[in-house]
Design an enzyme around this catalytic site. Structure first.
Site, PDB file in Angstrom:
ATOM      1  N   ASP A 109       8.653   9.974 -26.795  1.00 55.52           N
ATOM      2  CA  ASP A 109       8.193  10.062 -28.191  1.00 55.52           C
ATOM      3  C   ASP A 109       8.308   8.543 -28.728  1.00 55.52           C
ATOM      4  OD1 ASP A 109       8.563  12.875 -27.975  1.00 55.52           O
ATOM      5  OD2 ASP A 109      10.544  12.720 -28.345  1.00 55.52           O
ATOM      6  N   GLU A 110       7.777   7.574 -27.917  1.00 54.97           N
ATOM      7  CA  GLU A 110       7.560   6.252 -28.514  1.00 54.97           C
ATOM      8  C   GLU A 110       6.147   6.155 -29.234  1.00 54.97           C
ATOM      9  OE1 GLU A 110       7.795   7.123 -25.238  1.00 54.97           O
ATOM     10  OE2 GLU A 110       9.633   6.101 -24.415  1.00 54.97           O
ATOM     11  N   GLY A 111       5.471   7.060 -29.500  1.00 49.94           N
ATOM     12  CA  GLY A 111       4.349   7.083 -30.092  1.00 49.94           C
ATOM     13  C   GLY A 111       3.306   6.680 -29.088  1.00 49.94           C
ATOM     14  N   LYS A 112       3.358   7.213 -27.792  1.00 47.17           N
ATOM     15  CA  LYS A 112       2.384   6.830 -26.929  1.00 47.17           C
ATOM     16  C   LYS A 112       0.999   7.254 -27.083  1.00 47.17           C
ATOM     17  CE  LYS A 112       4.681   8.555 -23.500  1.00 47.17           C
ATOM     18  NZ  LYS A 112       6.066   8.863 -24.220  1.00 47.17           N
ATOM     19  N   GLY A 113       0.878   8.585 -27.758  1.00 50.24           N
ATOM     20  CA  GLY A 113      -0.151   9.157 -27.922  1.00 50.24           C
ATOM     21  C   GLY A 113      -1.340   8.258 -28.701  1.00 50.24           C
ATOM     22  N   GLY A 163       4.484  15.955 -25.282  1.00 48.34           N
ATOM     23  CA  GLY A 163       3.572  16.055 -26.424  1.00 48.34           C
ATOM     24  C   GLY A 163       2.846  14.842 -27.233  1.00 48.34           C
ATOM     25  N   HIS A 164       1.423  14.609 -26.957  1.00 45.77           N
ATOM     26  CA  HIS A 164       1.004  13.238 -27.388  1.00 45.77           C
ATOM     27  C   HIS A 164       0.239  13.622 -28.553  1.00 45.77           C
ATOM     28  CE1 HIS A 164       1.130  11.349 -23.193  1.00 45.77           C
ATOM     29  NE2 HIS A 164       2.137  11.492 -23.776  1.00 45.77           N
ATOM     30  N   THR A 165       0.475  13.111 -29.808  1.00 46.28           N
ATOM     31  CA  THR A 165      -0.036  13.521 -30.956  1.00 46.28           C
ATOM     32  C   THR A 165      -1.124  12.247 -31.295  1.00 46.28           C
ATOM     33  OG1 THR A 165       2.069  14.251 -31.956  1.00 46.28           O
ATOM     34  CG2 THR A 165       0.223  13.864 -33.396  1.00 46.28           C
ATOM     35  N   THR A 191      13.157  21.575 -22.525  1.00 46.50           N
ATOM     36  CA  THR A 191      11.904  21.729 -23.436  1.00 46.50           C
ATOM     37  C   THR A 191      11.665  23.295 -23.095  1.00 46.50           C
ATOM     38  OG1 THR A 191      10.242  21.160 -21.844  1.00 46.50           O
ATOM     39  CG2 THR A 191      10.750  19.714 -23.630  1.00 46.50           C
ATOM     40  N   ARG A 201       9.254  22.896  -1.245  1.00 44.33           N
ATOM     41  CA  ARG A 201       8.041  23.424  -0.323  1.00 44.33           C
ATOM     42  C   ARG A 201       7.719  25.025  -0.327  1.00 44.33           C
ATOM     43  NH1 ARG A 201      10.393  20.416   4.484  1.00 44.33           N
ATOM     44  NH2 ARG A 201      12.168  21.058   3.353  1.00 44.33           N
ATOM     45  N   GLN A 216       6.317  10.992 -21.193  1.00 45.06           N
ATOM     46  CA  GLN A 216       8.016  11.048 -21.580  1.00 45.06           C
ATOM     47  C   GLN A 216       8.371   9.584 -21.598  1.00 45.06           C
ATOM     48  OE1 GLN A 216       7.211  13.753 -18.712  1.00 45.06           O
ATOM     49  NE2 GLN A 216       7.151  14.843 -20.445  1.00 45.06           N
ATOM     50  N   ARG A 227      12.068  20.229 -32.414  1.00 43.46           N
ATOM     51  CA  ARG A 227      13.557  19.809 -32.632  1.00 43.46           C
ATOM     52  C   ARG A 227      13.733  18.604 -33.276  1.00 43.46           C
ATOM     53  NH1 ARG A 227      15.729  20.298 -26.669  1.00 43.46           N
ATOM     54  NH2 ARG A 227      13.894  19.479 -26.132  1.00 43.46           N
ATOM     55  N   VAL A 285       1.423   0.040 -37.321  1.00 46.05           N
ATOM     56  CA  VAL A 285       2.277   0.035 -38.405  1.00 46.05           C
ATOM     57  C   VAL A 285       1.904   1.072 -39.343  1.00 46.05           C
ATOM     58  CG1 VAL A 285       2.557  -2.490 -38.648  1.00 46.05           C
ATOM     59  CG2 VAL A 285       0.436  -1.505 -39.202  1.00 46.05           C
TER      60      VAL A 285
HETATM   61  P1  IMP Z   1      12.549  19.118 -19.456  1.00 47.17           P
HETATM   62  O1  IMP Z   1      11.420  18.137 -19.237  1.00 47.17           O
HETATM   63  O2  IMP Z   1      11.872  20.274 -20.315  1.00 47.17           O
HETATM   64  O3  IMP Z   1      13.250  19.567 -18.152  1.00 47.17           O
HETATM   65  O4  IMP Z   1      13.588  18.308 -20.231  1.00 47.17           O
HETATM   66  C1  IMP Z   1      14.499  17.377 -20.094  1.00 47.17           C
HETATM   67  C2  IMP Z   1      14.878  16.475 -20.923  1.00 47.17           C
HETATM   68  O5  IMP Z   1      13.724  15.685 -21.048  1.00 47.17           O
HETATM   69  C3  IMP Z   1      15.303  17.131 -22.307  1.00 47.17           C
HETATM   70  O6  IMP Z   1      16.131  16.427 -22.834  1.00 47.17           O
HETATM   71  C4  IMP Z   1      13.848  16.875 -23.120  1.00 47.17           C
HETATM   72  O7  IMP Z   1      14.296  16.966 -24.375  1.00 47.17           O
HETATM   73  C5  IMP Z   1      13.313  15.562 -22.536  1.00 47.17           C
HETATM   74  N1  IMP Z   1      12.016  15.706 -22.572  1.00 47.17           N
HETATM   75  C6  IMP Z   1      11.120  16.114 -21.745  1.00 47.17           C
HETATM   76  N2  IMP Z   1      10.025  15.959 -22.100  1.00 47.17           N
HETATM   77  C7  IMP Z   1       9.768  14.962 -23.015  1.00 47.17           C
HETATM   78  C8  IMP Z   1       8.992  14.464 -23.964  1.00 47.17           C
HETATM   79  O8  IMP Z   1       7.579  14.188 -23.857  1.00 47.17           O
HETATM   80  N3  IMP Z   1       9.548  13.638 -25.095  1.00 47.17           N
HETATM   81  C9  IMP Z   1      10.875  13.381 -25.235  1.00 47.17           C
HETATM   82  N4  IMP Z   1      11.513  14.329 -24.487  1.00 47.17           N
HETATM   83  C10 IMP Z   1      11.238  14.942 -23.338  1.00 47.17           C
END
Ligand code: IMP
Length: 423
Positions: free
Chosen positions: A13-17, A40-42, A128, A142, A223, A302, A413
């Site tokens: 969620d660093e704003g990569k999108g 989730g890339h916005t 998630t 495997r 991520q 969330r 910005v």
């Molecule tokens: P999972 O990837 O669904 O197994 O979640 C494992 C952890 O990674 C949880 O704390 C999620 O909230 C976090 N997480 C997974 N994908 C993202 C993402 O794209 N952004 C932020 N947190 C993520």
């Protein structure tokens, strides 16, 4: 031409999108190489907003080739929904999207296992619920379905008949959950199989060929580094290598082909889900940053946990990934906060640590050591060059660059594409 790789430097969620979309402008080929529909890339373009979970961000540029590589775990339903949404919005993907036949497929029981395992944990991870961990688990065991096993429907049918009874035994016996119906899966996957067949390809071979032809290749991480299965805050991590070290294996390229690695760092820190977060704000700071930065998960909705920038973690992440530069995002969100703090060391049990501990348990007892920097009141969203920034904002950027040991070559910005300074 060296490739460009964009990765997250925090907990996602660093704003990569936005950065991905911006850098992808010059790319011939955009490659997503790990994670799945947990991401989730916005991206906002000309007033339209898209949230991609699986599709590479190059899909909004009609001339680019987009690849989902072998390291990704594919949820067929999520992927097809995104393809349909984009096709409906006038971005047809035939012939410019290919998916690795080696990529593993998220099965309906993977999502179920994600839920029941999380419910059974005494210490939660806060996943998630997208089936990511269980799918990667089966890949390593495997025991998984690759896309090649799905697009050949007879092969899928045979394999499912062997795998599903065992999964159902575990679901029922170990978790007291309802079994999954085989006929239902078959009906659903017959459709997925037919629809995904035209997209299945050897994407690794395609990327290597493009690199050989000196094409401009762009690798898109999902991520963030602190969620990496090996190098993050285990077990509060995702199940893939979400730092740059996951790129060669996930995309099928030699390590030296990663090229320029841009680490996206938010000007403060957020985290969704459970796990340690040394700079997490008290009620007021957490609330103020969440409100100013609209910090709610793009995938799950969330509320994100918020706090000051963690310089100890950033220093570690920069070194681990061998960052070439950082893209500093959401700097405008700090406007009006005075002073602005940055964590420069951890106090653990009375001792001062400048290095990020490898033992996650140590992070629970951290007392952050902060440096206070002056804030600014001017709205940064009107700034078009670095020189337009107020002195305090320039000072903040310089401070972050010193910690990361690399230049902030992109500063964001505001959410719009035009609200970006490239230096
Ligand atoms: P999972 O990837 O669904 O197994 O979640 C494992 C952890 O990674 C949880 O704390 C999620 O909230 C976090 N997480 C997974 N994908 C993202 C993402 O794209 N952004 C932020 N947190 C993520």
């Amino acid at each position: 031409m060296p490739a460009t790789t964009v990765i997250g430097t925090q907990w996602g969620d660093e704003g990569k999108g936005k950065i991905l979309d911006l850098v992808a402008d010059d790319a011939d080929l955009v490659v997503r190489y790990q994670g799945g529909a947990n991401a989730g890339h916005t991206v906002k373009v000309r007033g339209e907003q898209f949230v991609f979970h699986l599709l590479p961000s190059g899909v909004l540029h009609k001339t680019k080739l987009n690849l989902i590589a072998n390291g990704v775990v594919l949820d067929p339903e999520a992927l097809l929904a995104e393809i349909d949404e984009l096709t409906g919005a006038g971005y047809a993907l035939d012939g410019r999207l290919f998916v690795s036949g080696r990529a593993h497929v998220v099965m309906p029981y993977h999502k179920k296992f994600d839920q029941v395992r999380e419910a059974a944990r005494t210490v939660k991870i806060g996943t998630t619920s997208r089936g990511i961990g269980p799918c990667y688990t089966d890949k390593m065991a495997r025991n998984g379905f690759r896309l090649y096993d799905v697009v050949d429907f007879e092969r899928f049918r045979r394999k499912l008949a062997a795998v599903l009874p065992v999964k159902n035994k575990i679901l029922q016996g170990a978790y007291g959950a309802e079994p999954i119906d085989e006929e239902e899966i078959l009906a659903q996957f017959e459709n997925f199989s037919a629809r995904l067949r035209p997209f299945a390809a050897d994407t690794g071979g395609m990327v290597r060929k493009a690199l050989k032809e000196d094409k401009n290749v762009f690798f898109e991480g999902a991520q963030g580094t602190l969620l990496d299965i090996d190098h993050g805050t285990y077990p509060f991590v995702t199940s893939s290598n979400s730092c740059a070290l996951g790129l060669p294996a996930g995309a099928g390229i030699p390590p030296q082909a990663a090229g320029r690695i841009i680490g996206v760092a938010k000007a403060y820190t957020t985290r969704v889900g459970e796990g340690p977060f040394p700079t997490e704000g008290d009620g007021a700071l957490d609330e103020a940053l969440r409100k100013a930065g609209d910090e709610f998960g793009a995938t799950t909705g969330r509320p994100r946990r918020c706090g000051w920038l963690d310089g100890v973690a950033l220093r570690y992440v920069s070194e681990l990934n061998g960052l070439s530069a950082i893209a500093l995002t959401k700097l405008d969100v700090l406007t009006g906060m005075n002073p602005i703090k940055v964590c420069t060391a951890y106090k653990i049990g009375g001792a001062t640590h400048e290095d990020f501990p490898a033992d996650t348990a140590l992070l629970d007892g951290v007392e952050p050591v902060y440096e206070s920097l002056p804030g600014w009141d001017d709205d940064l969203r009107g700034c078009h060059t670095f020189d337009d920034f107020p002195a305090a904002a320039k000072e903040y950027v310089a401070f972050v660059e010193k910690i990361a040991g690399v230049r902030a070559s992109i500063i964001s910005v505001g959410p719009g594409r035009e609200e970006t300074i490239v230096r």
